[in-house]
Design an enzyme around this catalytic site. Structure first.
Site, PDB file in Angstrom:
ATOM      1  N   TYR A  86      80.665  43.900  22.353  1.00  0.00           N
ATOM      2  CA  TYR A  86      79.505  43.642  23.221  1.00  0.00           C
ATOM      3  C   TYR A  86      79.900  42.949  24.531  1.00  0.00           C
ATOM      4  O   TYR A  86      79.546  43.440  25.612  1.00  0.00           O
ATOM      5  CB  TYR A  86      78.438  42.825  22.477  1.00  0.00           C
ATOM      6  CG  TYR A  86      77.176  42.637  23.276  1.00  0.00           C
ATOM      7  CD1 TYR A  86      76.241  43.665  23.372  1.00  0.00           C
ATOM      8  CD2 TYR A  86      76.913  41.439  23.948  1.00  0.00           C
ATOM      9  CE1 TYR A  86      75.077  43.508  24.117  1.00  0.00           C
ATOM     10  CE2 TYR A  86      75.762  41.281  24.683  1.00  0.00           C
ATOM     11  CZ  TYR A  86      74.840  42.318  24.766  1.00  0.00           C
ATOM     12  OH  TYR A  86      73.704  42.162  25.512  1.00  0.00           O
ATOM     13  N   LYS A 105      79.610  44.507  28.444  1.00  0.00           N
ATOM     14  CA  LYS A 105      78.949  43.838  29.564  1.00  0.00           C
ATOM     15  C   LYS A 105      79.939  43.537  30.696  1.00  0.00           C
ATOM     16  O   LYS A 105      79.596  43.581  31.878  1.00  0.00           O
ATOM     17  CB  LYS A 105      78.281  42.551  29.088  1.00  0.00           C
ATOM     18  CG  LYS A 105      77.053  42.779  28.213  1.00  0.00           C
ATOM     19  CD  LYS A 105      75.968  43.522  28.961  1.00  0.00           C
ATOM     20  CE  LYS A 105      74.687  43.619  28.145  1.00  0.00           C
ATOM     21  NZ  LYS A 105      73.613  44.353  28.868  1.00  0.00           N
TER      22      LYS A 105
END
Length: 222
Positions: free
Chosen positions: A126, A130
């Site tokens: 994750y 990002k």
């Protein structure tokens, strides 16, 4: 008299986007706010121009991106997206294409919600995703880019998220622990992020600026 601006927002049905949309509509700085959506928002306002589009075919609606300021609050969860590939498309590919179209159409500012600890070289999927998002956005020419990196987001959501609810309870009871270097990990209200984005867009800043939670709090309180 100062000329009013135009804005475009994506993700207006989410926790941050919904609050931000209302700030944009009620503020005096904008005379037109375009919300690109997949389903109607059921909001009526004289400044609001709602456009239902296919995010897979944004290049068919290029003229929508001819605005001054762009606010991207797109994001999903693996639970909703079902696969990492589908999540990557929503969290990275769509925002990057939005930024490219907006830049081509002369938009001056691009403001986007990322995440705490975003890092394209992270071993965790994750934050790596990002980080890749930020890396790609930063390569697109704008007068100003503002990247929000909030910690755990607090606020009323349409869906129940057990992990976030547990985190909310923890941060409520132990908020006093998050001071000094740990302050950036303190949970933050979605509306605070929205207000910060709105106020940052009114600043005469140029270049790329990253706002972790403590700086988001400061921007919202100014």
């Amino acid at each position: 008299m100062k000329q009013k601006k135009t804005a475009l927002i994506a993700g207006a049905s989410g926790l941050i986007g919904n609050e931000l949309l209302h700030y944009l509509l009620e503020g005096a700085e904008y005379d037109r706010v375009t919300a690109i959506v997949r389903v109607p928002l059921n909001i009526t306002h004289p400044k609001l121009e709602e456009k239902i589009i296919s995010f897979d075919e944004m290049d068919h609606d290029k003229e929508l991106f001819a605005v001054d300021d762009v606010f991207c609050c797109l994001g999903t969860t693996i639970k909703k997206a079902k696969t990492k590939e589908a999540m990557y498309k929503i969290d990275v590919e769509y925002p990057v294409q939005m930024a490219q179209l907006a830049s081509e159409k002369g938009a001056k500012k691009f403001l986007i919600v990322s995440s705490l600890n975003a890092n394209p070289h992270s071993s965790i999927w994750y934050p790596k995703m990002k980080g890749q998002l930020e890396e790609k956005i930063n390569q697109i020419p704008f007068q100003s880019i503002a990247i929000m990196q909030p910690s755990l987001l607090l606020g009323d959501r349409d869906e129940f998220r057990l992990g976030e609810k547990a985190g909310e309870i923890f941060f409520t009871f132990f908020a006093c622990l998050f001071i000094g270097p740990l302050k950036k990990y303190k949970a933050i209200q979605g509306r605070t992020v929205s207000l910060a984005m709105y106020r940052i867009a009114q600043m005469n800043k140029t270049g790329i600026h990253i706002y972790p939670s403590e700086q988001i709090e400061q921007a919202a309180s100014n």
